[in-house]
Design a protein around this motif. Structure first.
Motif, mmCIF file in Angstrom:
data_model
loop_
_atom_site.group_PDB
_atom_site.id
_atom_site.type_symbol
_atom_site.label_atom_id
_atom_site.label_comp_id
_atom_site.label_asym_id
_atom_site.label_seq_id
_atom_site.Cartn_x
_atom_site.Cartn_y
_atom_site.Cartn_z
ATOM 1 N N HIS A 93 40.054 46.570 33.868
ATOM 2 C CA HIS A 93 40.748 45.582 34.689
ATOM 3 C C HIS A 93 41.054 46.161 36.064
ATOM 4 N N ILE A 94 41.007 45.278 37.058
ATOM 5 C CA ILE A 94 41.456 45.605 38.404
ATOM 6 C C ILE A 94 42.384 44.491 38.866
ATOM 7 N N ILE A 95 43.165 44.792 39.869
ATOM 8 C CA ILE A 95 43.990 43.771 40.498
ATOM 9 C C ILE A 95 43.445 43.495 41.886
ATOM 10 N N ILE A 96 43.559 42.245 42.305
ATOM 11 C CA ILE A 96 43.129 41.849 43.640
ATOM 12 C C ILE A 96 44.256 41.027 44.255
ATOM 13 N N PRO A 97 44.747 41.424 45.429
ATOM 14 C CA PRO A 97 45.798 40.630 46.073
ATOM 15 C C PRO A 97 45.338 39.186 46.272
ATOM 16 N N ILE A 98 46.213 38.255 45.942
ATOM 17 C CA ILE A 98 45.869 36.832 45.957
ATOM 18 C C ILE A 98 45.400 36.351 47.336
ATOM 19 N N GLY A 99 45.919 36.936 48.403
ATOM 20 C CA GLY A 99 45.512 36.518 49.745
ATOM 21 C C GLY A 99 44.169 37.070 50.177
#
Length: 170
Positions: A93-99
């Motif tokens: 898993h990775i996170i990506i800033p919503i903007g």
């Protein structure tokens, strides 16, 4: 993240929260990079409870992207003077800033506007069972935006970390 200090939650952990009617619930949607290469699928949304908004997409990385990165050294850790790091099983898993994304409601595809495949390939991943901490957030942010040194805010000033365009989902 210590439990008593926890402020980020997966949307599915919050029974009294839901995606606002004027936003798309992108969970399950494919996410692609700026060149339309598949990165993975949006597994969940990370919500900052104090700010009452989504700040990250939680992406289950595509198997091909994982295979493309398997033999690379991404983070150096010392072990008897040998520097190497291999992704552990489960770190998918990775996170990506919503903007950092745009959402196409017609095709149900999320596009990372300015982040390329190689950047995603090299971005540190985490194990969904173990979650992540602020150090991981900063490391990922710096991998997506290496020239932006504003991720160096102190932990005491947590909300200012999210007060930037990369976390603005509008």
């Amino acid at each position: 993240m210590k439990n008593k200090d926890k402020n980020l939650y997966r949307l599915d952990e919050l029974s009294d929260y839901k995606v606002a009617s004027d936003y798309s619930d992108v969970r399950g949607w494919k996410i692609v990079d700026a060149d339309n290469r598949t990165i993975g699928k949006v597994d969940n949304l990370w919500v900052n409870k104090d700010m009452q908004r989504v700040v990250y997409l939680d992406v289950n990385v595509d198997k091909e992207l994982i295979e493309d990165s398997k033999n690379e050294v991404h983070d150096a850790i010392s072990n008897n003077n040998v520097n190497e790091f291999m992704y552990k099983d489960g770190n998918s898993h990775i996170i990506i800033p919503i903007g950092s994304v745009s959402i196409n409601k017609d095709t149900k595809i999320v596009m990372a506007n300015s982040i390329g495949y190689d950047t995603f390939r090299k971005t540190s991943r985490y194990n969904q069972e173990q979650n992540f901490d602020r150090n991981y957030e900063k490391k990922v942010f710096d991998s997506y935006y290496p020239n932006d040194k504003s991720s160096d805010v102190s932990d005491a000033d947590e909300d200012s970390f999210y007060n930037r365009r990369e976390f603005d989902g509008r």
